[in-house]
Structure formats: structure tokens, C-alpha cells
Motif scaffolding. Structure first.
Motif, PDB file in Angstrom:
ATOM      1  N   GLU A   2     -33.960 -25.244 -23.208  1.00 37.62           N
ATOM      2  CA  GLU A   2     -34.073 -24.005 -22.436  1.00 37.62           C
ATOM      3  C   GLU A   2     -35.454 -23.387 -22.647  1.00 37.62           C
ATOM      4  O   GLU A   2     -35.953 -23.318 -23.772  1.00 37.62           O
ATOM      5  CB  GLU A   2     -32.987 -23.015 -22.859  1.00 37.62           C
ATOM      6  CG  GLU A   2     -32.978 -21.738 -22.015  1.00 37.62           C
ATOM      7  CD  GLU A   2     -31.751 -20.879 -22.257  1.00 37.62           C
ATOM      8  OE1 GLU A   2     -30.630 -21.421 -22.111  1.00 37.62           O
ATOM      9  OE2 GLU A   2     -31.906 -19.694 -22.597  1.00 37.62           O
ATOM     10  N   LYS A   4     -37.870 -20.025 -21.719  1.00 42.04           N
ATOM     11  CA  LYS A   4     -37.955 -18.666 -21.194  1.00 42.04           C
ATOM     12  C   LYS A   4     -39.157 -18.572 -20.264  1.00 42.04           C
ATOM     13  O   LYS A   4     -40.247 -19.046 -20.590  1.00 42.04           O
ATOM     14  CB  LYS A   4     -38.102 -17.667 -22.340  1.00 42.04           C
ATOM     15  CG  LYS A   4     -38.226 -16.220 -21.886  1.00 42.04           C
ATOM     16  CD  LYS A   4     -38.318 -15.285 -23.079  1.00 42.04           C
ATOM     17  CE  LYS A   4     -38.650 -13.857 -22.644  1.00 42.04           C
ATOM     18  NZ  LYS A   4     -37.698 -13.324 -21.660  1.00 42.04           N
ATOM     19  N   VAL A  62     -34.763 -29.357 -17.764  1.00 47.12           N
ATOM     20  CA  VAL A  62     -34.747 -28.140 -18.576  1.00 47.12           C
ATOM     21  C   VAL A  62     -33.961 -27.050 -17.853  1.00 47.12           C
ATOM     22  O   VAL A  62     -33.672 -27.146 -16.651  1.00 47.12           O
ATOM     23  CB  VAL A  62     -36.180 -27.629 -18.850  1.00 47.12           C
ATOM     24  CG1 VAL A  62     -36.984 -28.662 -19.605  1.00 47.12           C
ATOM     25  CG2 VAL A  62     -36.888 -27.237 -17.554  1.00 47.12           C
ATOM     26  N   THR A  63     -33.639 -26.017 -18.609  1.00 44.67           N
ATOM     27  CA  THR A  63     -33.053 -24.812 -18.029  1.00 44.67           C
ATOM     28  C   THR A  63     -34.088 -23.705 -18.118  1.00 44.67           C
ATOM     29  O   THR A  63     -34.504 -23.329 -19.223  1.00 44.67           O
ATOM     30  CB  THR A  63     -31.780 -24.395 -18.789  1.00 44.67           C
ATOM     31  OG1 THR A  63     -30.812 -25.450 -18.692  1.00 44.67           O
ATOM     32  CG2 THR A  63     -31.195 -23.124 -18.194  1.00 44.67           C
ATOM     33  N   LEU A  64     -34.551 -23.240 -16.976  1.00 46.97           N
ATOM     34  CA  LEU A  64     -35.484 -22.115 -16.952  1.00 46.97           C
ATOM     35  C   LEU A  64     -34.680 -20.825 -17.025  1.00 46.97           C
ATOM     36  O   LEU A  64     -33.861 -20.544 -16.147  1.00 46.97           O
ATOM     37  CB  LEU A  64     -36.315 -22.134 -15.663  1.00 46.97           C
ATOM     38  CG  LEU A  64     -37.341 -23.257 -15.502  1.00 46.97           C
ATOM     39  CD1 LEU A  64     -37.973 -23.185 -14.115  1.00 46.97           C
ATOM     40  CD2 LEU A  64     -38.408 -23.183 -16.577  1.00 46.97           C
ATOM     41  N   ASN A  65     -34.904 -20.052 -18.065  1.00 50.38           N
ATOM     42  CA  ASN A  65     -34.254 -18.748 -18.209  1.00 50.38           C
ATOM     43  C   ASN A  65     -35.254 -17.702 -17.719  1.00 50.38           C
ATOM     44  O   ASN A  65     -36.136 -17.269 -18.459  1.00 50.38           O
ATOM     45  CB  ASN A  65     -33.869 -18.512 -19.669  1.00 50.38           C
ATOM     46  CG  ASN A  65     -32.955 -17.309 -19.828  1.00 50.38           C
ATOM     47  OD1 ASN A  65     -32.793 -16.518 -18.900  1.00 50.38           O
ATOM     48  ND2 ASN A  65     -32.369 -17.160 -21.002  1.00 50.38           N
ATOM     49  N   LYS A  71     -30.640 -18.280 -14.966  1.00 50.89           N
ATOM     50  CA  LYS A  71     -30.942 -19.648 -15.375  1.00 50.89           C
ATOM     51  C   LYS A  71     -30.956 -20.602 -14.184  1.00 50.89           C
ATOM     52  O   LYS A  71     -30.089 -20.543 -13.323  1.00 50.89           O
ATOM     53  CB  LYS A  71     -29.923 -20.115 -16.416  1.00 50.89           C
ATOM     54  CG  LYS A  71     -29.970 -19.305 -17.710  1.00 50.89           C
ATOM     55  CD  LYS A  71     -28.975 -19.828 -18.729  1.00 50.89           C
ATOM     56  CE  LYS A  71     -29.060 -19.027 -20.027  1.00 50.89           C
ATOM     57  NZ  LYS A  71     -28.123 -19.540 -21.062  1.00 50.89           N
ATOM     58  N   LYS A  72     -31.975 -21.481 -14.186  1.00 54.91           N
ATOM     59  CA  LYS A  72     -32.128 -22.483 -13.134  1.00 54.91           C
ATOM     60  C   LYS A  72     -32.418 -23.833 -13.786  1.00 54.91           C
ATOM     61  O   LYS A  72     -33.264 -23.929 -14.672  1.00 54.91           O
ATOM     62  CB  LYS A  72     -33.292 -22.124 -12.196  1.00 54.91           C
ATOM     63  CG  LYS A  72     -33.163 -20.774 -11.496  1.00 54.91           C
ATOM     64  CD  LYS A  72     -32.163 -20.822 -10.364  1.00 54.91           C
ATOM     65  CE  LYS A  72     -32.126 -19.494  -9.606  1.00 54.91           C
ATOM     66  NZ  LYS A  72     -31.131 -19.517  -8.503  1.00 54.91           N
ATOM     67  N   HIS A  73     -31.704 -24.873 -13.337  1.00 57.06           N
ATOM     68  CA  HIS A  73     -31.989 -26.221 -13.820  1.00 57.06           C
ATOM     69  C   HIS A  73     -33.193 -26.768 -13.059  1.00 57.06           C
ATOM     70  O   HIS A  73     -33.292 -26.611 -11.836  1.00 57.06           O
ATOM     71  CB  HIS A  73     -30.778 -27.131 -13.620  1.00 57.06           C
ATOM     72  CG  HIS A  73     -29.587 -26.721 -14.431  1.00 57.06           C
ATOM     73  ND1 HIS A  73     -29.578 -26.792 -15.804  1.00 57.06           N
ATOM     74  CD2 HIS A  73     -28.381 -26.229 -14.068  1.00 57.06           C
ATOM     75  CE1 HIS A  73     -28.417 -26.360 -16.254  1.00 57.06           C
ATOM     76  NE2 HIS A  73     -27.670 -26.006 -15.226  1.00 57.06           N
TER      77      HIS A  73
END
Length: 210
Positions: A2, A4, A62-65, A71-73
Motif C-alpha cells: 500500500e 500513500k 499496489v494499493t494507492l491510498n 483506495k485504488k488498485h
């Protein structure tokens, strides 16, 4: 993993330079049905992500927080670097959804020691990555190709890559992936023996008249 990500309220070269001085990398994130988001991520976190990609030998999802968004994959679609320092200047993230079929470029990893190499040949990998079309859940980290059976002169084409039921190769089937080159033989010309130099005959001095 993840990551940020913050929203960039302003864009432009000066804003991007200021972010990089602060240890942040300007980014964009986009995807099907998604608005384009102008973001920044911490440069140290981004370097860690790229290191993991190199270690695993494949694409890292990844997971963009994202602040204020959620959150977006995603995965890294493109990296822009300074041509001189090679420092990261900008990154494009491609947002993906679970039920979406996407195009993605995967590395090709050759496995095994070819017969031809054991006999003196040279393995030459001509294609290092390939674009595929697949659903997110069916995307492998890389395409693994066993080359142990290759003899000198043999070539693997895209059509010879492992069959994948859940993904499609977009490259032409006739594109070469790897080949075994014959060893180079250097033939040295035999040196001719140097001929002995023969001193020219010396002329006798004429008799001195008394």
C-alpha cells in the motif's frame, strides 16, 4: 503493498520541481471509467516498490491510498527519468478493477541452461518483455520460458511461449524471443618465418696508387 498518495492541487514544471526537492515524486493515476488524478508519492516508498519489482522479476500491483479519494488498485504503467542523472521525474499509475480485462507488459524470464550453451553456443535473448491481455486476477508476475532443450541454431518464437488459457499474447507469433548463436571461432593466420636478412656484398676498395 500500500502506498500513500497525496493530491496535487496545482500542476506544472515549477510545482513538480518543488515536490522533487521535498522528496516527493509527481504522478498521475488513470483508468477505465476513472478521472485522471494528479498525485504525488514519497520517493523512498516508490524506490522500495521498484526494488521489489526487480527482486520478484515481475509487475508489482499496489494499493494507492489517495487522500480524500480512497483506495485504488494500480500498477506502474510508465516511469520518466532524467536522461543524465536517471533520477525518477514522473510516474504514471494505471488503475485497474477486478472485473476488467487489461493490457499489460510482462517480463520474459528464461529458465535453464540450453544444450547449445553447454556445447559452446551463446544464448541471445531478443525479446525481454511482452504485452498480454488478461483479467487482473489472471496476470502472472512474468512469463517463464524453459530453454534447456535449445541447441545451437535453435530459436524460440512467441508462438512457442507457454500456452496460457487465461491470457492472450498481443505480439506477432513470428517474433523471435531467444536463439542460440554458434560460438565464434577466431583463426589466427600462421605467421610466416621471418627471412634472414642478407647483408649486401661489400665492394672491395680499389687499390691505392702509390
Amino acid at each position: 503493498m500500500e502506498i500513500k498518495a497525496g493530491i496535487r492541487e496545482k500542476t506544472g514544471k515549477e510545482v513538480a520541481r518543488k515536490l522533487r526537492r521535498e522528496g516527493k515524486i509527481p504522478c498521475v493515476a488513470y483508468g477505465r471509467g476513472e478521472p485522471t488524478l494528479h498525485l504525488w508519492v514519497n520517493s523512498d516508498v516508490l524506490r522500495k516498490l521498484l526494488k521489489e519489482e526487480r527482486t520478484r522479476g515481475g509487475v508489482e500491483f499496489v494499493t494507492l491510498n489517495i487522500d480524500g479519494v480512497g483506495k485504488k488498485h494500480a500498477f506502474i504503467k510508465e516511469i520518466q527519468r532524467n536522461p543524465i542523472s536517471l533520477q525518477i521525474q514522473h510516474v504514471d499509475f494505471r488503475i485497474v478493477h477486478a472485473g476488467e480485462k487489461i493490457y499489460i507488459t510482462l517480463p520474459i524470464v528464461l529458465v535453464g541452461e540450453p544444450i547449445g550453451v553447454r556445447r559452446g553456443g551463446v544464448l541471445d535473448q531478443l525479446l525481454h518483455e511482452i504485452e498480454v491481455e488478461a483479467y487482473l486476477k489472471d496476470i502472472p508476475p512474468h512469463i517463464e520460458v524453459n530453454v534447456e532443450h535449445l541447441a545451437i541454431g535453435d530459436t524460440i518464437m512467441v508462438r512457442d511461449l507457454p500456452a496460457q488459457d487465461k491470457l492472450r499474447y498481443t505480439e506477432s507469433p513470428d517474433t523471435p524471443v531467444a536463439t542460440i548463436l554458434a560460438p565464434r571461432v577466431t583463426v589466427e593466420e600462421e605467421k610466416k618465418p621471418e627471412e634472414e636478412e642478407v647483408a649486401p656484398p661489400t665492394e672491395e676498395a680499389p687499390p691505392t696508387e702509390e
